[in-house]
Design a protein around this motif. Structure first.
Motif, PDB file in Angstrom:
ATOM      1  N   ILE A   5       0.822  -1.038  -0.166  1.00 20.71           N
ATOM      2  CA  ILE A   5       0.378  -0.016   0.168  1.00 20.71           C
ATOM      3  C   ILE A   5       0.721   1.541  -0.293  1.00 20.71           C
ATOM      4  CG2 ILE A   5      -0.752   0.604   2.536  1.00 20.71           C
ATOM      5  CD1 ILE A   5      -3.387   1.114   1.928  1.00 20.71           C
ATOM      6  N   ILE A   6       2.187   1.494   0.627  1.00 20.29           N
ATOM      7  CA  ILE A   6       2.599   1.843   0.417  1.00 20.29           C
ATOM      8  C   ILE A   6       4.498   1.720   0.256  1.00 20.29           C
ATOM      9  CG2 ILE A   6       4.754   4.058   1.928  1.00 20.29           C
ATOM     10  CD1 ILE A   6       1.556   4.599   1.579  1.00 20.29           C
ATOM     11  N   ASP A   7       5.279   2.606  -0.318  1.00 17.10           N
ATOM     12  CA  ASP A   7       6.291   1.857  -0.588  1.00 17.10           C
ATOM     13  C   ASP A   7       6.942   3.526  -0.576  1.00 17.10           C
ATOM     14  OD1 ASP A   7       7.206  -0.718  -2.631  1.00 17.10           O
ATOM     15  OD2 ASP A   7       4.706  -0.266  -2.323  1.00 17.10           O
ATOM     16  N   LEU A   8       8.228   3.680   0.304  1.00 17.58           N
ATOM     17  CA  LEU A   8       9.383   4.593   0.288  1.00 17.58           C
ATOM     18  C   LEU A   8      10.542   3.744  -0.574  1.00 17.58           C
ATOM     19  CD1 LEU A   8       8.514   4.855   3.838  1.00 17.58           C
ATOM     20  CD2 LEU A   8       7.551   6.570   2.096  1.00 17.58           C
ATOM     21  N   ILE A   9      10.937   4.684  -1.173  1.00 16.64           N
ATOM     22  CA  ILE A   9      12.079   4.360  -1.978  1.00 16.64           C
ATOM     23  C   ILE A   9      12.970   5.300  -1.903  1.00 16.64           C
ATOM     24  CG2 ILE A   9      12.513   3.772  -4.501  1.00 16.64           C
ATOM     25  CD1 ILE A   9       9.927   3.434  -5.174  1.00 16.64           C
ATOM     26  N   ASN A  10      14.125   5.412  -1.662  1.00 18.14           N
ATOM     27  CA  ASN A  10      15.618   5.752  -1.716  1.00 18.14           C
ATOM     28  C   ASN A  10      15.258   7.364  -0.988  1.00 18.14           C
ATOM     29  OD1 ASN A  10      17.835   4.322  -2.082  1.00 18.14           O
ATOM     30  ND2 ASN A  10      16.734   5.105  -4.526  1.00 18.14           N
ATOM     31  N   ILE A  11      14.083   7.110   0.309  1.00 19.18           N
ATOM     32  CA  ILE A  11      14.423   8.499   0.706  1.00 19.18           C
ATOM     33  C   ILE A  11      15.494   9.709   1.563  1.00 19.18           C
ATOM     34  CG2 ILE A  11      12.382   9.810   2.292  1.00 19.18           C
ATOM     35  CD1 ILE A  11      10.756   8.952   0.556  1.00 19.18           C
ATOM     36  N   SER A  12      15.849  10.158   1.493  1.00 19.46           N
ATOM     37  CA  SER A  12      16.568  10.852   2.423  1.00 19.46           C
ATOM     38  C   SER A  12      15.678  12.320   2.737  1.00 19.46           C
ATOM     39  CB  SER A  12      18.031  11.305   2.017  1.00 19.46           C
ATOM     40  OG  SER A  12      18.598  10.696   1.334  1.00 19.46           O
ATOM     41  N   LYS A  13      16.356  12.733   3.847  1.00 24.64           N
ATOM     42  CA  LYS A  13      15.736  13.918   4.653  1.00 24.64           C
ATOM     43  C   LYS A  13      17.023  14.193   5.529  1.00 24.64           C
ATOM     44  CE  LYS A  13      12.313  16.805   5.866  1.00 24.64           C
ATOM     45  NZ  LYS A  13      11.763  17.973   4.756  1.00 24.64           N
ATOM     46  N   SER A  14      16.971  15.719   5.763  1.00 24.75           N
ATOM     47  CA  SER A  14      17.612  16.683   6.679  1.00 24.75           C
ATOM     48  C   SER A  14      16.673  17.375   7.688  1.00 24.75           C
ATOM     49  CB  SER A  14      18.628  17.371   5.508  1.00 24.75           C
ATOM     50  OG  SER A  14      20.059  16.127   4.811  1.00 24.75           O
ATOM     51  N   PHE A  15      17.560  18.390   7.977  1.00 22.52           N
ATOM     52  CA  PHE A  15      16.589  19.106   9.216  1.00 22.52           C
ATOM     53  C   PHE A  15      18.012  20.032   9.694  1.00 22.52           C
ATOM     54  CE2 PHE A  15      13.226  17.111   9.610  1.00 22.52           C
ATOM     55  CZ  PHE A  15      12.084  17.022   9.670  1.00 22.52           C
ATOM     56  N   ASP A  16      18.096  21.081   8.532  1.00 24.71           N
ATOM     57  CA  ASP A  16      19.857  22.280   9.200  1.00 24.71           C
ATOM     58  C   ASP A  16      20.418  21.644   8.866  1.00 24.71           C
ATOM     59  OD1 ASP A  16      17.638  23.925   9.946  1.00 24.71           O
ATOM     60  OD2 ASP A  16      17.413  23.336  12.297  1.00 24.71           O
ATOM     61  N   ASP A  17      20.755  20.954   7.389  1.00 25.75           N
ATOM     62  CA  ASP A  17      22.192  19.698   7.138  1.00 25.75           C
ATOM     63  C   ASP A  17      22.504  18.354   8.296  1.00 25.75           C
ATOM     64  OD1 ASP A  17      22.148  21.632   5.634  1.00 25.75           O
ATOM     65  OD2 ASP A  17      23.664  23.339   6.838  1.00 25.75           O
ATOM     66  N   THR A  18      21.565  18.370   9.815  1.00 23.35           N
ATOM     67  CA  THR A  18      21.635  16.947   9.937  1.00 23.35           C
ATOM     68  C   THR A  18      20.823  16.203   9.435  1.00 23.35           C
ATOM     69  OG1 THR A  18      21.239  18.309  11.926  1.00 23.35           O
ATOM     70  CG2 THR A  18      21.394  15.702  12.319  1.00 23.35           C
ATOM     71  N   PRO A  19      21.669  14.952   9.025  1.00 21.48           N
ATOM     72  CA  PRO A  19      20.757  14.211   8.416  1.00 21.48           C
ATOM     73  C   PRO A  19      19.422  13.511   9.492  1.00 21.48           C
ATOM     74  CG  PRO A  19      22.739  13.251   7.998  1.00 21.48           C
ATOM     75  CD  PRO A  19      22.846  14.902   8.655  1.00 21.48           C
ATOM     76  N   VAL A  20      18.643  13.077   9.132  1.00 20.19           N
ATOM     77  CA  VAL A  20      17.331  12.050   9.655  1.00 20.19           C
ATOM     78  C   VAL A  20      17.369  11.183   9.127  1.00 20.19           C
ATOM     79  CG1 VAL A  20      15.042  12.133  11.051  1.00 20.19           C
ATOM     80  CG2 VAL A  20      16.621  14.519  10.387  1.00 20.19           C
ATOM     81  N   LEU A  21      16.977  11.510   7.646  1.00 20.76           N
ATOM     82  CA  LEU A  21      16.955   9.637   7.306  1.00 20.76           C
ATOM     83  C   LEU A  21      17.970   9.121   6.098  1.00 20.76           C
ATOM     84  CD1 LEU A  21      13.054   9.472   6.649  1.00 20.76           C
ATOM     85  CD2 LEU A  21      14.570   8.750   8.107  1.00 20.76           C
ATOM     86  N   SER A  22      18.011   9.164   5.562  1.00 19.23           N
ATOM     87  CA  SER A  22      19.865   8.224   4.916  1.00 19.23           C
ATOM     88  C   SER A  22      19.147   6.941   3.710  1.00 19.23           C
ATOM     89  CB  SER A  22      20.971   8.378   5.164  1.00 19.23           C
ATOM     90  OG  SER A  22      21.120   7.591   5.719  1.00 19.23           O
TER      91      SER A  22
END
Lengths: 351, 276
Positions: A5-22
């Protein structure tokens, strides 16, 4: 299990240059109760917020039934969220709170009435229609928040540590209620928590996360019995973790002795970590065990006693319903089924 | 012991209340309800009776009207500003806040004088307009000028209560509303607006009351053509030396304002606002 139902593909996320998801990859099956489990700051809430549409990933794709939904705002997604902090509308009574989503969708009035009544019954709060949120206890408020999500008949409900603010007894009750609810509604539940017991109790699938990366995905039983690395072993329950060497298939050496085990597929003489749960260590009279040691401390924990037994340079954590005396010499037995072998990991970055 | 401590802490406040609020009020009542015949002091409603005159009632009505218009303008101009200030998407928040607070650091009289020099017949703005070939205009000496002065001076008192009540709305609640399907418009009408009503009401109070009673703005910007009830009261205490009459009008205005506030407060059940 059913389709994704959901696919997360190669998700990256940073907050203020701090990576949270890589480079985060995860799929969620329809009707699954999936729990994202990890310590605070591991990226579990961010993952949930990305699915809900409240945060946008820097890179990567979010697919809902194979459609990219990144440009769809939260109010257009057929998901509902139960937030961590009480997020009931303070100026509305309980009825208006639960009816909110349906009123926005311009549902007919008698449909709304019926639906709210049904939901209030489901969460055991019939008769609370006219009460204001601040006159309810924390547990009641969270139940209203759940009802408010359920009446919208979403395909997915996202839970962001919904029980975090409740006391232990209430939390355990709510865990059972949620599990029951999930089974009766047939909605996909995506649940975020840092409480391993909560995850083990409710989930079909647990995703153990640390520092924005998935450490292990599996059923509660798999995760508990076959932790993939030191982080998972330590995060899920108490465990003894000692270094060892895999001599050959089904044979391992640790604590200065050779043990039979059920694991294979490691290199000859490969250095590995051995996990043994405290309840799997059996104490026997001195001299009769595979290892011998001295009892250092004994604590009563209710259902069992927790003891520390020193064997050479290793201190074993042991749980048993039978207490020993501190200072006593005892034997230790560990059986093949209770020995879990993990690849050695640079564990120092964890915990 | 605890009681004594409480009394000590409360003492300055009580003293303040008595000396600066209760005593003056009592004095006003004293002057309003008495009349002196030669040396004899008498209880009397005469001061109130003499207020019932068409021209004075008209002045009171004008005061209420102009203040109401100014309050409405402040509300419609101030609400969006308060929302922008409270929004977390706005980066230069501090700068905008200072811009709105800065005039309040300056003396009220000075600020109003400044507008006088800007707007008068031979003032800065007319000079510029004239130089541009647009001719000179009369800005002062009419009701518009007085309303303008009220809006200018009182706008911050509308913005800040609304701003702080919007700030108090937890972002969780807005996210929950969005999650349940509401778009920006319904989030405003169903969540932000109802939750900011306490701020709106105290903003209205803080603009409307000083607006009704002002006399400085009408004297400066109204050039003596626009008489408000505040002007009449002031005249009684200064030029006319009729303190009894001035005190009576003050009490009438006070009662009218109380009635207005009571009507406004009918619209809320928030205890903090009803206190005002």
């Amino acid at each position: 299990m059913g389709e994704h139902i959901i696919d997360l593909i190669n998700i990256s996320k940073s907050f203020d240059d701090t990576p949270v998801l890589s480079n985060f990859n995860l799929y969620i099956r329809k009707n699954e109760f999936i729990t994202l489990l990890g310590p605070s700051g591991c990226g579990k809430t961010t993952t949930l917020r990305i699915i809900g549409g409240f945060d946008k990933p820097d890179t990567g794709q979010v697919l809902y039934k194979n459609q990219d939904i990144q440009t769809i705002p939260p109010n257009k997604r057929n998901f509902n969220t139960v937030f961590q902090k009480y997020s009931l509308f303070p100026h509305m009574n309980i009825y208006e709170n639960i009816a909110f989503g349906l009123k926005i969708k311009k549902m007919p009035k008698d449909y709304i009435q019926e639906k709210v009544k049904w939901a209030l019954k489901l969460i055991n709060l019939s008769g609370y229609e006219k009460r204001k949120p601040d006159s309810l206890s924390g547990g009641q408020q969270q139940r209203v928040a759940i009802a408010r999500a359920i009446v919208c008949e979403p395909e997915i409900i996202l839970f962001d540590e919904p029980l975090g603010a409740l006391d232990l007894k209430l939390r355990q009750e709510m865990q059972h209620e949620l599990k029951k609810l999930k089974d009766s509604l047939g909605i996909t539940f995506i649940y975020v928590t840092h409480d391993q017991e909560e995850a083990l109790t409710m989930s079909d699938t647990i995703v153990v996360m640390s520092k924005g990366e998935i450490q292990q995905i599996g059923t509660p039983v798999d995760i508990y019995n076959e932790p993939k690395n030191r982080f998972v072993a330590r995060f899920i329950g108490e465990s003894n973790i000692v270094g060892g060497v895999m001599l050959e298939d089904f044979s391992v050496s640790f604590a200065g002795r050779k043990f039979e085990c059920v694991d294979k597929g490691f290199g000859k003489n490969e250095e590995i970590d051995v996990v043994i749960r405290p309840e799997d260590i059996k104490l026997v009279p001195s001299g009769e065990g595979m290892l011998s040691g001295t009892v250092k401390s004994v604590f009563f924990k209710g259902v069992h006693y927790e003891m520390r037994v020193e064997c050479g340079d290793i201190i074993w954590q042991v749980q048993s319903t039978m207490p020993e005396q501190p200072g006593e010499n005892v034997g230790i037995n560990i059986f093949p089924n209770d020995i879990h072998i993990m690849k050695k990991s640079e564990d120092l970055q964890f915990l | 012991m605890k009681k004594l401590g409480k009394a000590v802490v409360l003492f300055p406040f009580v003293l303040w209340m008595v000396l600066l609020i209760l005593v003056p009020l009592a004095l006003i009542a004293y002057y309003a309800f008495t009349k002196s015949d030669g040396n004899i002091l008498q209880f009397s409603f005469e001061n109130f009776k003499s207020f019932i005159r068409p021209d004075l009632l008209l002045v009171l009505a004008r005061s209420l009207k102009l203040s109401l218009i100014a309050t409405a303008i402040c509300l419609f101009a101030g609400y969006p500003v308060a929302m922008i200030l409270a929004g977390n998407t706005f980066k230069k928040k501090a700068l905008l806040l200072v811009l709105f607070i800065a005039p309040m650091w300056m003396n009220f009289l000075l600020r109003t004088y400044a507008w006088l020099t800007l707007l008068e017949g031979t003032g800065v703005i007319n000079t510029i307009l004239d130089a541009l070939g647009l001719g000179t205009h009369t800005f002062l000496g009419n009701e518009n000028a007085v309303v303008f002065g009220m809006v200018y001076n009182l706008l911050p008192y509308m913005i800040f209560p609304i701003y702080s009540s919007i700030c108090k709305i937890s972002p969780n609640i807005l996210e929950a509303a969005e999650d349940l399907g509401s778009n920006a418009y319904t989030r405003f009408t169903r969540i932000i607006l109802p939750l900011s009503i306490p701020g709106v009401l105290s903003g209205i109070t803080m603009v409307f009351v000083p607006g009704v009673t002002t006399f400085v703005i009408s004297q400066f910007l109204g050039s003596g053509n626009v008489i408000l009830i505040g002007d009449i009261i002031e005249q009684q205490f200064t030029r006319a030396s009729n303190w009894g009459f001035g005190a009576a009008i003050s009490i009438v205005v006070m009662i009218v304002v109380f009635i207005c506030m009571w009507i406004i407060n009918r619209f809320t059940d928030e205890p903090e606002v009803t206190m005002l």
